[in-house]
Write an enzyme that holds these catalytic residues in place. Sequence first.
Site, PDB file in Angstrom:
ATOM      1  N   SER A   1      51.995  78.878 123.317  1.00  0.00           N
ATOM      2  CA  SER A   1      52.967  79.120 124.463  1.00  0.00           C
ATOM      3  C   SER A   1      53.646  80.210 124.294  1.00  0.00           C
ATOM      4  O   SER A   1      54.054  80.841 123.208  1.00  0.00           O
ATOM      5  CB  SER A   1      53.836  77.936 124.624  1.00  0.00           C
ATOM      6  OG  SER A   1      54.632  77.680 123.448  1.00  0.00           O
ATOM      7  N   LYS A   2      54.532  80.553 125.431  1.00  0.00           N
ATOM      8  CA  LYS A   2      55.466  81.669 125.406  1.00  0.00           C
ATOM      9  C   LYS A   2      56.629  81.407 124.433  1.00  0.00           C
ATOM     10  O   LYS A   2      56.796  82.246 123.663  1.00  0.00           O
ATOM     11  CB  LYS A   2      56.334  81.751 126.731  1.00  0.00           C
ATOM     12  CG  LYS A   2      56.262  83.127 127.246  1.00  0.00           C
ATOM     13  CD  LYS A   2      57.028  83.107 128.788  1.00  0.00           C
ATOM     14  CE  LYS A   2      57.266  84.567 128.948  1.00  0.00           C
ATOM     15  NZ  LYS A   2      57.131  85.137 130.348  1.00  0.00           N
ATOM     16  N   ARG A   3      57.191  80.291 124.405  1.00  0.00           N
ATOM     17  CA  ARG A   3      58.084  80.094 123.400  1.00  0.00           C
ATOM     18  C   ARG A   3      57.615  79.891 121.748  1.00  0.00           C
ATOM     19  O   ARG A   3      58.365  80.622 121.133  1.00  0.00           O
ATOM     20  CB  ARG A   3      58.453  78.365 123.467  1.00  0.00           C
ATOM     21  CG  ARG A   3      59.876  77.941 122.954  1.00  0.00           C
ATOM     22  CD  ARG A   3      60.398  76.538 123.205  1.00  0.00           C
ATOM     23  NE  ARG A   3      59.171  75.712 123.172  1.00  0.00           N
ATOM     24  CZ  ARG A   3      58.851  75.057 122.364  1.00  0.00           C
ATOM     25  NH1 ARG A   3      59.653  75.318 121.000  1.00  0.00           N
ATOM     26  NH2 ARG A   3      58.016  74.345 122.289  1.00  0.00           N
TER      27      ARG A   3
ATOM     28  N   GLU B   1      57.022  83.516 120.668  1.00  0.00           N
ATOM     29  CA  GLU B   1      58.632  84.273 120.496  1.00  0.00           C
ATOM     30  C   GLU B   1      58.931  83.785 119.096  1.00  0.00           C
ATOM     31  O   GLU B   1      59.433  84.548 118.242  1.00  0.00           O
ATOM     32  CB  GLU B   1      59.660  83.888 121.222  1.00  0.00           C
ATOM     33  CG  GLU B   1      59.950  84.909 122.512  1.00  0.00           C
ATOM     34  CD  GLU B   1      60.409  84.200 123.904  1.00  0.00           C
ATOM     35  OE1 GLU B   1      61.393  83.506 123.552  1.00  0.00           O
ATOM     36  OE2 GLU B   1      60.250  84.987 124.901  1.00  0.00           O
TER      37      GLU B   1
END
Length: 496
Positions: free
Chosen positions: A262-264, A267
């Site tokens: 996921s994006k999270r 990151e």
Amino acid sequence: MSNSVRVRFAPSPTGFLHIGGLRTALYNYLYAKHHGGTFILRIEDTDQARFVEGAEEDIIRSLEWCGIEIDESPIHGGEAGPYRQSERKQRYMDAAMQLVEADVAYYAFDTAEEIETMRERLKASGNPSPSYDSITRQSMKNSLTLPSEEVQKRLETGEPYVIRLKVPRRESVQFTDIIRGIVTFETKGLDDQVLMKSDGMPTYHLANVVDDHDMGVTHVIRGEEWLSSAPKHMLLYQYLGWEPPTMAHLPLIMSPSGGKLSKRKAEQEGIPVNTRDYIDGHYEPQALVNFLAYLGWSPGDDSEIHSMDELVDLFSLEKVSKAGAVFNYKKLMWYNEHYLRNQADQALVQRLLELPETNSLTGVTAERLLALLPLLKERITRLDEFFEMGTFFFEDPQVYDEKGLAKAGEIASSMVEVLMQTLQAHPKDDLTPEEYKAWLHDTAEAQGVGMGKVMLPTRLAISGTGFGPDLTPSLALLGKETVLRRLQAALNHWSS
Ligand code: GLU
């Protein structure tokens, strides 16, 4: 339309192009080109609330940067256009009407509150996930339950409505997915999908099917997250009397720590997630392409490096794996290094001249960069590290690395002093790397110390750090005057 392969990449313009989306685009492109087919870019912009200005431009720019050539799109044109769904509204309404007339779709007038009440009621009676389906539709306000005059009246007075798909109660929907084999879904788990929303826009499902049909798409290649939508699409194809395209659902991209990337998560793991991060970060496009090609596919041997043309030759959907593919950033950097190092120096110089450091540092010229490249090229993984590692070729160091100084020890200052003297006394002004080596060697020998004791202080003095490109060619490139100046500055600094 001819029988040749036609595929589409159909992103929604809701943000920057994610690397997962880029992989989908790449697989579509490789498949199309392998078969001499057509690669279409279709913009699925029916969700006005999630529309992001500039997203379409970002998608096109990202694909172009990777070398994915678009045959048909909103900006490239093509016979099957328009290629933005917002420009095809009437077509979806016509298809929805065809379905209503065939009694496989119906008008529904329920308000959001009424639907919520139905859900609450069913939840209270023990149904954990109630939906608007073949059972519940019977107690709702729609053209299946209301008298036809009332339906007519509601439509005429402009009451808001949606059009829903009349999903059969007990049927199996089956199709063959190239990657997953035979896939079967029971309709009993499906809701009566909204096809047209009350704002007159189609939902993804209807628009997607209508467009794939109208655009002559032969193969739908998309992410696994769309697999659960496929049975609804199959019903739509059947009800509209159309031949469905061949399906291929790609494996998920997984985070190294497990779970979907996921994006999270990305990151957290320091993985850039949007294609533009790679563009702005000066990554090598061929590296990203080569890496993404192998993220879920392999040609079945242990080869790893392939150009886009070779990938086109080798690619087949049969060799795409079902299992999720872990995004290994280190591997990507390995590819990046490879493609960076294999580029012609002249080409790299042109790219370096476009970096901001060209203006912020003094003396950055094509000639100078060309001379420095052999020294730095082998040490960097990304192009922009060139200036990070090579700033000292343009600027005297302002600070000296503490750890390096500690390692060089007390003796560093006296060594630098001696080195200055011996270099000043050197008969030549324009020393070659070999002559610098001899100078270091002779000085070390005269002082009765090992080479390390003279090399580290010299390196610290000229660059401010304890590591970097080969020392003696660096000294030759800096020139005697600069080396002497920096030795003096270090001496002043260290003994103050
Ligand atoms: N618009 C969908 C997306 O954003 C397309 C899915 C599909 O390829 O059918 O990914």
